[in-house]
Design a protein around this motif. Structure first.
Motif, mmCIF file in Angstrom:
data_model
loop_
_atom_site.group_PDB
_atom_site.id
_atom_site.type_symbol
_atom_site.label_atom_id
_atom_site.label_comp_id
_atom_site.label_asym_id
_atom_site.label_seq_id
_atom_site.Cartn_x
_atom_site.Cartn_y
_atom_site.Cartn_z
ATOM 1 N N UNK A 73 62.403 30.836 35.277
ATOM 2 C CA UNK A 73 60.790 30.601 34.814
ATOM 3 C C UNK A 73 60.783 31.528 34.018
ATOM 4 N N UNK A 74 60.845 32.880 34.120
ATOM 5 C CA UNK A 74 60.285 33.679 33.499
ATOM 6 C C UNK A 74 60.433 33.488 31.492
ATOM 7 N N UNK A 75 61.560 33.397 31.998
ATOM 8 C CA UNK A 75 62.417 33.461 30.849
ATOM 9 C C UNK A 75 61.646 32.308 29.890
ATOM 10 N N UNK A 76 61.411 31.026 30.100
ATOM 11 C CA UNK A 76 60.844 29.765 30.001
ATOM 12 C C UNK A 76 59.054 29.952 29.401
ATOM 13 N N UNK A 77 58.277 30.804 30.247
ATOM 14 C CA UNK A 77 57.312 31.148 29.773
ATOM 15 C C UNK A 77 57.534 31.902 28.775
ATOM 16 N N UNK A 78 58.278 33.193 28.795
ATOM 17 C CA UNK A 78 58.375 33.852 27.316
ATOM 18 C C UNK A 78 58.640 32.787 26.143
#
Length: 242
Positions: A73-78
């Motif tokens: 999720x965090x890589x997608x947000x970034x």
């Protein structure tokens, strides 16, 4: 024309995967023949390298919540934050939520419970790509989470009492809580698969009855295609039926 990136963030439930298409296939059908697409399995850690290599990117639905402690999720947000201004972004259901989260909004599990069946949204804002014009749209939904606070720079374009921030728009992005890629039979099968243990019988019955009614999937499909510039906008004053 550059291809469309399909960011696959979820899959149909195990019980339905052999009967119905996966989510990238549904979006390929929505985009239409002749539109090149590239699938990225986000849960497996795959994301596009250069957003500018794509005409646009569609973030699919998922059983996950944006607040879940999952490694993808965090890589997608970034990636979404970095992609703004470099390609056109479309978010559907979880995609709608994660885009709102990435751009400064707040998403939580709603105390209203499950949204299932065919929900009707009032169109409360107009964008240049919203042809044909419609006062409201009725589209299949399946969600518990909602955008509770939209990003400060987002324009609210669709709303209902159940989902006040059902559609959002930015100059280079758009998102909807509903599922234009869900055929009614798939939406119905999804409700049945959750009946009793996740969705109460009375709500399931109401959802199935609503899915038998006429929907506006074609209208929202036309909007998405126009936003991604797959369909030229109509000349002012001309009809724009689909």
């Amino acid at each position: 024309m550059k291809p469309i990136a399909i960011l696959e963030t979820g899959k149909p439930p195990e019980a339905l995967k052999d009967v119905f298409d996966d989510y990238p296939a549904r979006f390929r059908a929505l985009l239409g023949e002749g539109v090149a697409t590239v699938r990225f399995d986000v849960q497996a850690g795959r994301l596009p390298g250069d957003p500018g290599e794509f005409q646009g990117a569609i973030v699919t639905g998922s059983a996950a919540g944006v607040y879940d402690d999952l490694p993808w999720i965090a890589p997608l947000v970034d990636w979404l934050r970095a992609a703004r201004g470099r390609t056109r972004l479309v978010g559907i259901c979880f995609g709608h939520q994660v885009m709102a989260h990435a751009f400064g909004g707040r998403v939580e599990k709603s105390d209203k419970g499950w949204g299932v069946g065919l929900h009707r949204y009032a169109v409360v804002g107009e964008e240049p790509w919203m042809f044909p014009r419609a006062a409201s749209i009725a589209i299949p939904v399946s969600h518990q989470d909602q955008v509770l606070v939209p990003p400060a720079d987002a324009r609210v374009i669709a709303a209902s009492e159940f989902t006040p921030f059902a559609g959002l728009a930015w100059d280079d992005a758009m998102s909807f809580q509903c599922h234009p890629e869900f055929q009614p039979d798939y939406a119905a099968a999804l409700v049945e698969s959750r009946r009793g243990h996740r969705i109460a019988d009375a709500l399931a019955d109401k959802a199935l009855a609503s899915l038998a009614k006429t929907n506006d999937r074609a209208v929202l499909t036309a909007w998405i295609r126009a936003f991604l510039m797959l369909t030229p906008p109509p000349v002012e004053g001309e009809g724009s039926g689909i």
